[in-house]
Design a protein around this motif. Sequence first.
Motif, PDB file in Angstrom:
ATOM      1  N   LEU A  44       0.834  -1.204   0.000  1.00  0.00           N
ATOM      2  CA  LEU A  44       0.000   0.000   0.000  1.00  0.00           C
ATOM      3  C   LEU A  44       0.868   1.254   0.000  1.00  0.00           C
ATOM      4  O   LEU A  44       0.533   2.246  -0.666  1.00  0.00           O
ATOM      5  CB  LEU A  44      -0.934  -0.005   1.216  1.00  0.00           C
ATOM      6  CG  LEU A  44      -2.031  -1.064   1.197  1.00  0.00           C
ATOM      7  CD1 LEU A  44      -2.853  -0.988   2.466  1.00  0.00           C
ATOM      8  CD2 LEU A  44      -2.923  -0.894  -0.028  1.00  0.00           C
ATOM      9  N   ILE A 192      -8.565   2.645  -0.406  1.00  0.00           N
ATOM     10  CA  ILE A 192      -9.232   1.482   0.181  1.00  0.00           C
ATOM     11  C   ILE A 192     -10.744   1.639   0.123  1.00  0.00           C
ATOM     12  O   ILE A 192     -11.476   0.686  -0.189  1.00  0.00           O
ATOM     13  CB  ILE A 192      -8.748   1.279   1.633  1.00  0.00           C
ATOM     14  CG1 ILE A 192      -7.262   0.891   1.647  1.00  0.00           C
ATOM     15  CG2 ILE A 192      -9.581   0.220   2.347  1.00  0.00           C
ATOM     16  CD1 ILE A 192      -6.634   0.916   3.020  1.00  0.00           C
ATOM     17  N   VAL A 195     -12.178   0.896  -3.335  1.00  0.00           N
ATOM     18  CA  VAL A 195     -12.292  -0.542  -3.589  1.00  0.00           C
ATOM     19  C   VAL A 195     -13.471  -1.125  -2.826  1.00  0.00           C
ATOM     20  O   VAL A 195     -14.273  -1.892  -3.375  1.00  0.00           O
ATOM     21  CB  VAL A 195     -10.979  -1.260  -3.197  1.00  0.00           C
ATOM     22  CG1 VAL A 195     -11.156  -2.779  -3.243  1.00  0.00           C
ATOM     23  CG2 VAL A 195      -9.856  -0.832  -4.123  1.00  0.00           C
ATOM     24  N   ARG A 202     -14.311  -4.831  -5.561  1.00  0.00           N
ATOM     25  CA  ARG A 202     -14.146  -5.572  -4.306  1.00  0.00           C
ATOM     26  C   ARG A 202     -14.180  -7.077  -4.541  1.00  0.00           C
ATOM     27  O   ARG A 202     -13.353  -7.832  -3.999  1.00  0.00           O
ATOM     28  CB  ARG A 202     -15.245  -5.162  -3.326  1.00  0.00           C
ATOM     29  CG  ARG A 202     -15.090  -5.801  -1.946  1.00  0.00           C
ATOM     30  CD  ARG A 202     -16.137  -5.255  -0.985  1.00  0.00           C
ATOM     31  NE  ARG A 202     -17.469  -5.702  -1.323  1.00  0.00           N
ATOM     32  CZ  ARG A 202     -18.524  -4.902  -1.450  1.00  0.00           C
ATOM     33  NH1 ARG A 202     -18.381  -3.594  -1.302  1.00  0.00           N
ATOM     34  NH2 ARG A 202     -19.718  -5.393  -1.743  1.00  0.00           N
ATOM     35  N   MET A 205     -10.956  -8.277  -6.174  1.00  0.00           N
ATOM     36  CA  MET A 205      -9.842  -8.292  -5.226  1.00  0.00           C
ATOM     37  C   MET A 205      -9.917  -9.510  -4.303  1.00  0.00           C
ATOM     38  O   MET A 205      -8.913 -10.178  -4.039  1.00  0.00           O
ATOM     39  CB  MET A 205      -9.857  -7.010  -4.383  1.00  0.00           C
ATOM     40  CG  MET A 205      -9.519  -5.756  -5.154  1.00  0.00           C
ATOM     41  SD  MET A 205      -7.758  -5.668  -5.579  1.00  0.00           S
ATOM     42  CE  MET A 205      -7.655  -3.949  -6.099  1.00  0.00           C
ATOM     43  N   ARG A 324      -2.796   3.465  -6.171  1.00  0.00           N
ATOM     44  CA  ARG A 324      -3.239   2.874  -4.915  1.00  0.00           C
ATOM     45  C   ARG A 324      -4.081   1.620  -5.136  1.00  0.00           C
ATOM     46  O   ARG A 324      -3.920   0.618  -4.426  1.00  0.00           O
ATOM     47  CB  ARG A 324      -4.025   3.912  -4.110  1.00  0.00           C
ATOM     48  CG  ARG A 324      -3.140   4.877  -3.343  1.00  0.00           C
ATOM     49  CD  ARG A 324      -3.865   6.147  -2.951  1.00  0.00           C
ATOM     50  NE  ARG A 324      -4.021   7.033  -4.107  1.00  0.00           N
ATOM     51  CZ  ARG A 324      -4.688   8.178  -4.064  1.00  0.00           C
ATOM     52  NH1 ARG A 324      -5.269   8.567  -2.943  1.00  0.00           N
ATOM     53  NH2 ARG A 324      -4.772   8.940  -5.142  1.00  0.00           N
ATOM     54  N   SER A 327      -1.895  -1.129  -6.256  1.00  0.00           N
ATOM     55  CA  SER A 327      -1.100  -1.642  -5.140  1.00  0.00           C
ATOM     56  C   SER A 327      -1.925  -2.624  -4.315  1.00  0.00           C
ATOM     57  O   SER A 327      -1.400  -3.623  -3.811  1.00  0.00           O
ATOM     58  CB  SER A 327      -0.599  -0.494  -4.260  1.00  0.00           C
ATOM     59  OG  SER A 327      -1.637   0.074  -3.488  1.00  0.00           O
ATOM     60  N   LEU A 328      -3.235  -2.359  -4.187  1.00  0.00           N
ATOM     61  CA  LEU A 328      -4.103  -3.320  -3.502  1.00  0.00           C
ATOM     62  C   LEU A 328      -4.190  -4.626  -4.288  1.00  0.00           C
ATOM     63  O   LEU A 328      -4.192  -5.719  -3.700  1.00  0.00           O
ATOM     64  CB  LEU A 328      -5.496  -2.721  -3.314  1.00  0.00           C
ATOM     65  CG  LEU A 328      -5.649  -1.724  -2.163  1.00  0.00           C
ATOM     66  CD1 LEU A 328      -6.979  -0.998  -2.269  1.00  0.00           C
ATOM     67  CD2 LEU A 328      -5.551  -2.439  -0.822  1.00  0.00           C
ATOM     68  N   TYR A 329      -4.252  -4.514  -5.620  1.00  0.00           N
ATOM     69  CA  TYR A 329      -4.224  -5.725  -6.455  1.00  0.00           C
ATOM     70  C   TYR A 329      -2.914  -6.486  -6.235  1.00  0.00           C
ATOM     71  O   TYR A 329      -2.910  -7.722  -6.104  1.00  0.00           O
ATOM     72  CB  TYR A 329      -4.368  -5.335  -7.927  1.00  0.00           C
ATOM     73  CG  TYR A 329      -4.080  -6.452  -8.905  1.00  0.00           C
ATOM     74  CD1 TYR A 329      -5.012  -7.462  -9.139  1.00  0.00           C
ATOM     75  CD2 TYR A 329      -2.867  -6.500  -9.593  1.00  0.00           C
ATOM     76  CE1 TYR A 329      -4.742  -8.488 -10.038  1.00  0.00           C
ATOM     77  CE2 TYR A 329      -2.589  -7.519 -10.489  1.00  0.00           C
ATOM     78  CZ  TYR A 329      -3.535  -8.505 -10.711  1.00  0.00           C
ATOM     79  OH  TYR A 329      -3.253  -9.525 -11.597  1.00  0.00           O
ATOM     80  N   VAL A 331      -1.031  -6.402  -3.559  1.00  0.00           N
ATOM     81  CA  VAL A 331      -1.077  -6.990  -2.220  1.00  0.00           C
ATOM     82  C   VAL A 331      -1.884  -8.281  -2.233  1.00  0.00           C
ATOM     83  O   VAL A 331      -1.487  -9.294  -1.637  1.00  0.00           O
ATOM     84  CB  VAL A 331      -1.665  -5.990  -1.206  1.00  0.00           C
ATOM     85  CG1 VAL A 331      -2.026  -6.677   0.108  1.00  0.00           C
ATOM     86  CG2 VAL A 331      -0.676  -4.865  -0.941  1.00  0.00           C
TER      87      VAL A 331
END
Length: 398
Positions: A44, A192, A195, A202, A205, A324, A327-329, A331
């Motif tokens: 993140l 966040i 998403v 969501r 992810m 961002r 980056s969640l993808y 993670v």
Amino acid sequence: MVSVIGSWMQFTAQAWLVYRLTRSELLLGLVGFADKVPVFLFGLAGGLVADRFDRHRVVIATQTASMIQALVLGGLVVSGRARIWHIFVLVTAQGIINAFDLPARQSFHAAMVAPEDLPNALALNSSIFNAARVIGPAVAGVLVALIGEGPCFLINGFSFMAVLAGLLMMKFDRPRAGGGDPAPLDSLVQGILFVWRNPPVRALMILVGLVSLCGMPYLVFMPVFAGEILGGGPRGLGILTGCAGMGAFVSAVTLARRKSVRGLGRVVAAGSVAFGLTLILFSLSRVFALSAAILVVVGFAMIAMAAATNLLLQALVPDSLRGRVMSLYTVMFVGMAPFGSLAAGAMAHRLGTPATVAIGGALSAAAGGIFANRIPQLRRFVRYPIPESAVSPAPESV
């Protein structure tokens, strides 16, 4: 292409080096954990850096650091001084580098092509990556069998010169600037919340995280299958990894031919289910040729799921949040894998490697089936492309 071939050579040689030094499924899992957990911890932050700073310069810095890591590891192995703790330290360092490199590179693609060409460009990029995934392990398997693992690391280190040369030749008229951005915590929460409040994003992810957690640890156990179960040795490891790469390459090329992202939700679901079911078949096979053929399908299905998810997310995310969200993808896809590797290593120690891979495959297929059942409900939330007005303002500091 040159650099990624080197990276796959290092991945293959590193797995065999750990297996040769330890003969332990648990330590293979621990090295996989050390390689990927920094992405979970710092991914993140990597996305925040990608959105607040010049992505071009970030990628140059991370690629330079990766080159240094490969050369240091190669020097230790060639000199005969490499110990398992050296591998853990350097693998962890590469994981930290990847935590900042992957979000920056994923979001940097949008700066290089027109928006209407982005899905095709991403698919072509995936094709190059997976073509290298065929060549790199095959070359590494031969080199490891003939002269050992060290030269593979050194070749990878020098291969970064190609990508650095390409990056340094790029010129951009509008450098990114971070001035006027919200506070870092607010920026992270903003990504966040986007998403969480977007049901299709969501769901994608969650699915990619579950498949990564349950199914992707099979890669950690490839030396066990190649060395003990199928009797192929280091060359066999290169062939098996290359076969998975061949299927992934065909899958990426197939996606590159698509004119639109519409219908990719079904591709994601089918890829997840097929990935899980073929992993079960792979765990049951004791014939090398049959296992290699199954891995072609495993690679095809895995990339169909992962690349289609990437394409959908890029289409569903405004550019101001791209770093961002990607980056969640990262993670979920990369950062969840270490926990799966750690759990799978402990499970394999008790149940055996084939049973562990089969259980992971069954869970991945089940997750894909649940996602497929939800597709009709998710369609009504989808708009292409997502306008900047869809970005919620950053919440107040808490």
